[in-house]
Write a protein that holds these residues in place. Structure first.
Motif, PDB file in Angstrom:
ATOM      1  N   LEU A   1      -0.220  -5.284  -7.280  1.00  0.00           N
ATOM      2  CA  LEU A   1      -0.851  -5.848  -6.241  1.00  0.00           C
ATOM      3  C   LEU A   1      -0.046  -7.068  -5.756  1.00  0.00           C
ATOM      4  O   LEU A   1      -0.550  -8.114  -5.204  1.00  0.00           O
ATOM      5  N   ASP A   2       1.404  -7.148  -5.941  1.00  0.00           N
ATOM      6  CA  ASP A   2       2.058  -8.398  -5.487  1.00  0.00           C
ATOM      7  C   ASP A   2       1.852  -8.588  -4.076  1.00  0.00           C
ATOM      8  O   ASP A   2       1.631  -9.940  -3.605  1.00  0.00           O
TER       9      ASP A   2
ATOM     10  N   PHE B   1      -1.672 -15.872  -0.685  1.00  0.00           N
ATOM     11  CA  PHE B   1      -1.168 -17.274  -0.693  1.00  0.00           C
ATOM     12  C   PHE B   1      -0.569 -17.648   0.579  1.00  0.00           C
ATOM     13  O   PHE B   1      -0.819 -18.999   1.125  1.00  0.00           O
TER      14      PHE B   1
ATOM     15  N   PHE C   1      -4.192   3.345  -4.554  1.00  0.00           N
ATOM     16  CA  PHE C   1      -4.150   1.810  -4.435  1.00  0.00           C
ATOM     17  C   PHE C   1      -5.557   1.304  -4.742  1.00  0.00           C
ATOM     18  O   PHE C   1      -6.380   1.245  -4.190  1.00  0.00           O
ATOM     19  N   ASN C   2      -5.557   0.632  -5.950  1.00  0.00           N
ATOM     20  CA  ASN C   2      -6.734  -0.147  -6.441  1.00  0.00           C
ATOM     21  C   ASN C   2      -6.869  -1.384  -5.994  1.00  0.00           C
ATOM     22  O   ASN C   2      -6.316  -2.337  -6.703  1.00  0.00           O
ATOM     23  N   SER C   3      -7.589  -1.892  -5.025  1.00  0.00           N
ATOM     24  CA  SER C   3      -8.006  -3.215  -4.486  1.00  0.00           C
ATOM     25  C   SER C   3      -9.037  -3.762  -4.624  1.00  0.00           C
ATOM     26  O   SER C   3      -9.508  -4.548  -3.703  1.00  0.00           O
TER      27      SER C   3
ATOM     28  N   ILE D   1      -8.425  -7.871  -8.467  1.00  0.00           N
ATOM     29  CA  ILE D   1      -7.727  -8.984  -8.042  1.00  0.00           C
ATOM     30  C   ILE D   1      -8.054 -10.146  -8.825  1.00  0.00           C
ATOM     31  O   ILE D   1      -7.203 -11.048  -8.965  1.00  0.00           O
TER      32      ILE D   1
ATOM     33  N   LEU E   1      -0.372  -8.065  -2.146  1.00  0.00           N
ATOM     34  CA  LEU E   1      -1.743  -8.702  -1.738  1.00  0.00           C
ATOM     35  C   LEU E   1      -1.954 -10.048  -2.263  1.00  0.00           C
ATOM     36  O   LEU E   1      -2.431 -10.870  -1.480  1.00  0.00           O
ATOM     37  N   PHE E   2      -1.363 -10.510  -3.330  1.00  0.00           N
ATOM     38  CA  PHE E   2      -1.430 -11.816  -3.709  1.00  0.00           C
ATOM     39  C   PHE E   2      -0.529 -12.759  -2.812  1.00  0.00           C
ATOM     40  O   PHE E   2      -0.923 -13.778  -2.345  1.00  0.00           O
TER      41      PHE E   2
ATOM     42  N   TYR F   1       2.146  -9.798 -14.392  1.00  0.00           N
ATOM     43  CA  TYR F   1       1.798  -9.564 -13.251  1.00  0.00           C
ATOM     44  C   TYR F   1       0.661 -10.523 -13.042  1.00  0.00           C
ATOM     45  O   TYR F   1      -0.320 -10.428 -12.267  1.00  0.00           O
TER      46      TYR F   1
ATOM     47  N   ILE G   1      -1.872 -17.088   3.379  1.00  0.00           N
ATOM     48  CA  ILE G   1      -3.130 -17.150   4.135  1.00  0.00           C
ATOM     49  C   ILE G   1      -3.511 -18.941   3.667  1.00  0.00           C
ATOM     50  O   ILE G   1      -3.555 -19.620   4.651  1.00  0.00           O
TER      51      ILE G   1
ATOM     52  N   ILE H   1     -11.001 -12.494   3.528  1.00  0.00           N
ATOM     53  CA  ILE H   1     -10.499 -13.769   3.613  1.00  0.00           C
ATOM     54  C   ILE H   1      -9.789 -14.093   5.020  1.00  0.00           C
ATOM     55  O   ILE H   1     -10.070 -15.275   5.238  1.00  0.00           O
TER      56      ILE H   1
ATOM     57  N   PRO I   1       1.746   1.156  -4.756  1.00  0.00           N
ATOM     58  CA  PRO I   1       0.401   1.045  -4.870  1.00  0.00           C
ATOM     59  C   PRO I   1      -0.070   0.696  -6.285  1.00  0.00           C
ATOM     60  O   PRO I   1      -1.268   0.316  -6.561  1.00  0.00           O
TER      61      PRO I   1
ATOM     62  N   PHE J   1      -0.938 -19.935  -8.287  1.00  0.00           N
ATOM     63  CA  PHE J   1      -2.630 -20.397  -7.908  1.00  0.00           C
ATOM     64  C   PHE J   1      -2.936 -21.659  -8.186  1.00  0.00           C
ATOM     65  O   PHE J   1      -3.219 -22.427  -7.413  1.00  0.00           O
TER      66      PHE J   1
ATOM     67  N   GLN K   1      -6.121 -10.148 -12.240  1.00  0.00           N
ATOM     68  CA  GLN K   1      -4.938 -10.279 -12.101  1.00  0.00           C
ATOM     69  C   GLN K   1      -4.388 -11.627 -11.715  1.00  0.00           C
ATOM     70  O   GLN K   1      -3.564 -12.431 -12.072  1.00  0.00           O
ATOM     71  N   MET K   2      -5.414 -12.368 -10.866  1.00  0.00           N
ATOM     72  CA  MET K   2      -4.933 -13.763 -10.399  1.00  0.00           C
ATOM     73  C   MET K   2      -4.957 -14.736 -11.447  1.00  0.00           C
ATOM     74  O   MET K   2      -3.888 -15.473 -11.527  1.00  0.00           O
TER      75      MET K   2
ATOM     76  N   PHE L   1     -10.988  -7.274   0.653  1.00  0.00           N
ATOM     77  CA  PHE L   1     -10.839  -8.516   0.168  1.00  0.00           C
ATOM     78  C   PHE L   1     -10.037  -9.425   1.387  1.00  0.00           C
ATOM     79  O   PHE L   1     -10.346 -10.644   1.584  1.00  0.00           O
ATOM     80  N   ILE L   2      -8.844  -8.904   1.609  1.00  0.00           N
ATOM     81  CA  ILE L   2      -8.140  -9.860   2.341  1.00  0.00           C
ATOM     82  C   ILE L   2      -8.508  -9.855   3.908  1.00  0.00           C
ATOM     83  O   ILE L   2      -8.426 -10.852   4.415  1.00  0.00           O
TER      84      ILE L   2
ATOM     85  N   PHE M   1      -1.017 -14.447 -11.805  1.00  0.00           N
ATOM     86  CA  PHE M   1      -0.423 -15.101 -10.566  1.00  0.00           C
ATOM     87  C   PHE M   1      -1.111 -16.558 -10.836  1.00  0.00           C
ATOM     88  O   PHE M   1      -1.450 -16.988  -9.778  1.00  0.00           O
TER      89      PHE M   1
ATOM     90  N   LYS N   1       0.769  -1.284   0.022  1.00  0.00           N
ATOM     91  CA  LYS N   1      -0.022   0.132  -0.108  1.00  0.00           C
ATOM     92  C   LYS N   1       0.858   1.142  -0.001  1.00  0.00           C
ATOM     93  O   LYS N   1       0.596   2.235  -0.777  1.00  0.00           O
TER      94      LYS N   1
ATOM     95  N   GLN O   1      -7.946  -0.593   4.011  1.00  0.00           N
ATOM     96  CA  GLN O   1      -8.688  -0.463   2.682  1.00  0.00           C
ATOM     97  C   GLN O   1      -8.278  -1.410   1.936  1.00  0.00           C
ATOM     98  O   GLN O   1      -8.380  -1.537   0.568  1.00  0.00           O
ATOM     99  N   VAL O   2      -7.963  -2.850   2.528  1.00  0.00           N
ATOM    100  CA  VAL O   2      -7.898  -4.107   1.437  1.00  0.00           C
ATOM    101  C   VAL O   2      -8.776  -4.915   2.220  1.00  0.00           C
ATOM    102  O   VAL O   2      -8.599  -5.751   2.774  1.00  0.00           O
TER     103      VAL O   2
END
Lengths: 654, 106, 183
Positions: free
Chosen positions: B62-63, B70, C124-126, C131, B65-66, C141, B72, C57, B59, C147, C134-135, C53-54, C143, B55, C50-51
């Motif tokens: 999103l690395d 993972f 910061f766009n989350s 997400i 975050l990913f 970038y 978790i 989870i 920003p 995954f 990108q995943m 989603f996480i 993933f 953050k 402000q994340v």
């Protein structure tokens, strides 16, 4: 390289026989082992005669001088560009002569053993050992590098050890072989140090180069070796004396002679080959090979002379009293080798004064034949009577006619009666002694008389003194077998006796002085009739004296022994030399040298190693608590390590 | 909007303190399950780190975050396997005290 | 000193306080519940950052999965009412010192690091859409590979757990059945 290259086969054939018989003989080849050994040796003998013919009569001579030819040279181990151990083959008069001697005597022994050792379980092993010995001796003779001589020297010692202890079930044979090996090995220490001294000062180990460097008074090596001295004697004297000590050990000179009588425990053909004709002359051969260097040093030659003369007299006195026929012959060998040694000692190098050298080599040549004949004859006698002692023999002349005649010829030869071979060679030795050193001449003359006396004492005791232990004695032992010729042995045992007897008669007539001399040039010698009367007369008198005492059984010999009293007892006990040795080793060497060293080895050397081990064990005991099995402790250590490393890297070691 | 008031270092202080609290628990606790709880605290401190760095410093990507996602996931799998092991250990030793499982002692 | 800062300090206090109580409590159930509070606090911190989603989870997996799992295992393996054995006092002091020194050391490094002073101005766009795209994208970038790998890991973990935690009786029974069948 020349056309003498085929001489390489002469030692290699026995070596191949040794390998084949050694590996396969006992299991597969035991039936033909004897024939195989004899055949290969026969080829070697033929080759050596061809070589002798070629060298002596065809092309060995250049401008009237016999050349030393290096027929083969192979650099085996190089320490530095100058010093290396080569394997080479040198052809000169004495080596060719020795080739003939060794191969012929060995061949006779091989043939004789076909009959003597028949029925032995380890027949093939016996022939393998004989071949090994022949190979080693031939290698020794042909060596051109003094370290190569040493190698073959040791091999000869090993073969002797194996053959003396052939009957390994007899403790006396085992003890005798150990004694022989240890005494000669002890002497070889001197030999090795002598080699090192000569090699160091001479800058080379090659015999030809050593002779070249040490015989010219102006060469740098000669000056350095005679300049350096140790305890008052120059290094040349030390080197040569130590070399001679090695030779004295192998040739059974006083005081390193103690192994030779005991070595008679081996089978009689082995005694004939090794301890009469070939191995024991290795010391003489060594001195002869290095003779040009010896002749540069008076002191070393004196030592050689006096040791030789002393051994000759010493052995002759002892031989007069012994009752075991092989022991008599052993001491006789020692005495004759003493002759050869002092003849070398009183000789100079070159020309007329090199007479001693020629005489010594001539005596070596003739002695080989009649001594091996004596031993083989004794073997035939022992084979019949099954005992070594004179008291079990007597009157055998009727039972063993051929052996009798051969033995008589050999005794006459060794006594120096013309026209047998010994006369000519002893004559030359006495002449050389007379011209150089009267004392040695006197000793030699007296010893010659003693030689005749004890040899004929032996002869009469075996073949005359009593009536034959009747023919029924022999038949009673061997019951049903009606061997007509059992008494004397099969024809394979008689044939070598006959051949050697012929040699003992004829070999004196070989023109030896034309062929083998100290510098290669022919030497004119003539028989001085007047001079040679004295020794012949003395010998005949001694023979008659022996006949008077021993021809019939009477008490005169015992009265004589009583008259000599203490001297007789001392001589019978071999002058107590063995007892002195045992005293020195058991009372002095073992407690004062051996035991302290053993204690130091056990406690200090081993103790140090054990101490290291104990310290390691203690350390490991004290830190093994770190592996406690508790995961949290491991995590703590981990954290500690990381913290330490991070502080180290971040703050201290930027 | 909250970035000016709360600088990055203060969030990092929280995560560092949480990490070492978890480490204290790992060293001190004798019960295997409480050790597992301490390990979960340590993993979570790392997660906070990743999100904070993402953050504040990077920003547009999103690395972080990913990675957190993972981590978790993997923490969940690891906790499950650890519980299975604890149960297995309980059967053979009849206790889950870590000082009773010292077979790897010298 | 606006509301978000106060909120942040409050959430941090919750996290750290619950964490300390989780590792020092003598009753195991209490420790588990303090862990739960700590994890919820961390989710709150994610919400504050402000994340969302996480944060979601976190609650679903950690609180709803792992803490429940821990509580189940507490039930399975021991009496949860008893007090736990206290560790040796030496170990406590040593570990506490190690932890404090570690914190001080690392915080010192962080404070003096130049790179953390710079704050990027980009937004910061989350949101979830971003997400998700990108995943599962295969371009830069993306993933997708981690995954897939993680899914394999989860499968392996599931199978492993079952195998490790299986009762040994089953194996003995199958073996004897096999033997009798072969004879």
């Amino acid at each position: 390289m020349s056309n003498y290259f085929y001489i390489l086969w002469i030692p290699l054939l026995p070596l191949a026989t040794f390998v084949i018989l050694g590996l396969f003989g006992r299991k597969y080849l035991s039936a033909i082992a004897g024939l195989l050994g004899t055949a290969s040796l026969f080829s070697s003998t033929v080759l050596s005669f061809v070589a002798a013919n070629q060298y002596f009569f065809v092309d060995g001579k250049v401008n009237g001088v016999f050349q030393k030819i290096v027929a083969f040279k192979f650099t085996w181990l190089e320490f530095s560009p100058n010093v290396s151990i080569d394997l080479g083959m040198i052809i000169d008069p004495i080596s060719v002569m020795m080739l003939v001697v060794v191969t012929s005597v060995s061949l006779m022994v091989h043939v004789f053993s076909l009959g003597y050792m028949k029925g032995e379980e380890r027949f093939a092993t016996y022939y393998a050992f004989l071949s090994l010995f022949t190979f080693s001796m031939l290698g020794l003779i042909l060596s051109s590098n003094i370290f190569q001589v040493y190698m073959f020297w040791e091999l000869v010692g090993v073969s002797s050890f194996l053959l003396i202890s052939y009957y390994f079930n007899k403790p006396s044979a085992v003890a005798a072989s150990k004694k022989a090996f240890i005494v000669t090995r002890f002497a070889d220490l001197g030999f090795l140090i002598g080699i090192l001294i000569l090699g160091f000062y001479g800058g080379t180990l090659d015999i030809g180069l050593l002779i070249e460097r040490f015989t010219s008074v102006n060469s740098a090596q000669y000056i350095s070796i005679t300049g350096a001295s140790f305890l008052g004697a120059s290094m040349l004297t030390w080197g040569l004396t130590l070399l001679f000590i090695g030779g004295a050990g192998k040739s059974a000179m006083f005081p390193l002679h103690i192994w030779l009588p005991d070595a008679m425990e081996g089978p009689t053909p082995v005694s004939a080959l090794i301890h009469a004709a070939t191995m024991v002359v290795a010391g003489v051969y060594l001195v002869a090979r290095m003779f040009p260097i010896f002749s540069m040093d008076e002191a070393a030659l004196h030592i050689v002379t006096y040791v030789g003369a002393a051994s000759a007299l010493f052995a002759a006195v002892i031989a007069c009293t012994q009752t075991d026929i092989k022991r008599v012959l052993a001491y006789s060998t020692m005495s004759q080798i003493g002759y050869m040694m002092f003849a070398l000692g009183i000789s100079k190098n070159g020309g007329e004064q090199g007479l001693g050298y020629m005489a010594s080599m001539f005596h070596l040549f003739t002695h080989a034949f009649f001594k091996s004949l004596l031993f083989l004859g004794a073997g035939a006698v022992i084979h019949m009577v099954h005992s070594n002692e004179m008291k079990d023999m007597g009157g055998l002349r009727k039972l063993m006619p051929i052996t009798h005649i051969a033995f008589l010829i050999a005794c006459l030869a060794i006594a120096g009666i013309p026209p047998f071979a010994g006369f000519f060679s002893k004559e030359e030795i006495l002449t050389a002694a007379f011209h150089e050193n009267k004392i040695i001449y006197g000793i030699a003359l007296f010893t010659a008389a003693l030689t005749s006396f004890y040899m004929f004492r032996l002869y009469f005791n075996i073949f005359w003194s009593k009536e034959a232990p009747a023919a029924n004695h022999a038949q009673a032992d061997h019951g049903q077998e009606a061997h007509a010729s059992h008494g004397e042995g099969p024809w394979v045992m008689k044939l070598p006796l006959l051949i050697l007897a012929a040699c003992a008669v004829g070999v004196g007539f070989v023109p030896f002085s034309q062929l083998v001399t100290s510098d290669g040039k022919a030497l004119e010698t003539h028989i001085d009739i007047v001079f040679s009367i004295a020794p012949v007369v003395l010998s005949v008198l001694a023979i008659l004296l022996a006949a008077r005492f021993y021809k019939n059984q009477n008490g005169r010999s015992d009265k004589m022994a009583a008259a000599f009293g203490g001297l007789y007892t001392a001589a019978y006990k071999k002058f107590y030399v063995d007892e002195v040795y045992i005293f020195i080793t058991k009372k002095i060497v073992f407690p004062f040298i051996g035991q302290p060293i053993a204690w130091a080895d056990r406690n200090i050397v081993d103790g140090f190693m054990l101490l290291l081990a104990k310290i390691t064990a203690k350390i490991s005991e004290s830190i093994k608590g770190l592996q406690s099995g508790k995961v949290q402790n491991y995590a703590l250590y981990f954290f500690g390590g990381v913290a330490a490393l991070s502080i180290l890297f971040i703050y201290i070691w930027k | 909007m909250n970035m000016q008031e709360i600088p990055l270092t203060q969030i990092l202080f929280v995560s560092t303190a949480l990490f070492f609290i978890g480490m204290y628990g790992l060293f001190t606790r004798r019960n295997l399950i409480t050790m597992l709880m301490s390990i979960e605290l340590m993993l979570n401190s790392v997660n906070i780190n990743f999100i904070a760095f993402n953050k504040y410093l990077f920003p547009d990507k999103l690395d972080g975050l990913f990675f957190t996602l993972f981590i978790i996931t993997i923490a969940a799998a690891e906790a499950a396997v650890a519980i299975a092991i604890i149960i297995n250990l309980y059967r053979s030793h009849n206790s889950i005290d870590v000082e009773d499982a010292t077979e790897m002692k010298y | 000193m606006n509301i978000s800062s106060i909120l942040f300090y409050a959430i941090s206090a919750l996290i750290l306080g619950a964490g300390i109580l989780a590792v020092t409590s003598v009753k195991i159930f209490r420790a588990a519940i303090w862990l739960l509070f700590s994890l919820v606090g961390i989710a709150a911190l994610y919400f504050w950052m402000q994340v969302e989603f996480i944060a979601a989870i976190q609650i679903v997996v950690y609180v709803g999965g792992i803490v429940v799992l821990i509580i189940f295992s507490i039930f399975l393996t021991q009496n949860s009412g008893k007090e736990m054995v206290k560790p040796a006092i030496g170990k406590v002091i040593f570990s506490a010192l190690a932890a404090l020194l570690g914190t001080a050391f690392v915080y010192n490094l962080i404070v003096h690091y130049e790179g953390f002073k710079y704050i990027s101005a980009k937004p910061f766009n989350s949101n979830v859409e971003e997400i998700g795209t990108q995943m599962l994208s295969t371009t830069s970038y993306g993933f997708i590979l981690p995954f897939e790998a993680v899914s394999m890991l989860l499968l392996a973990a599931m199978v492993g757990c079952i195998v490790i935690a299986m009762r040994p009786n089953n194996e003995v029974e199958t073996n004897t059945i096999n033997k009798t069948e072969n004879n």
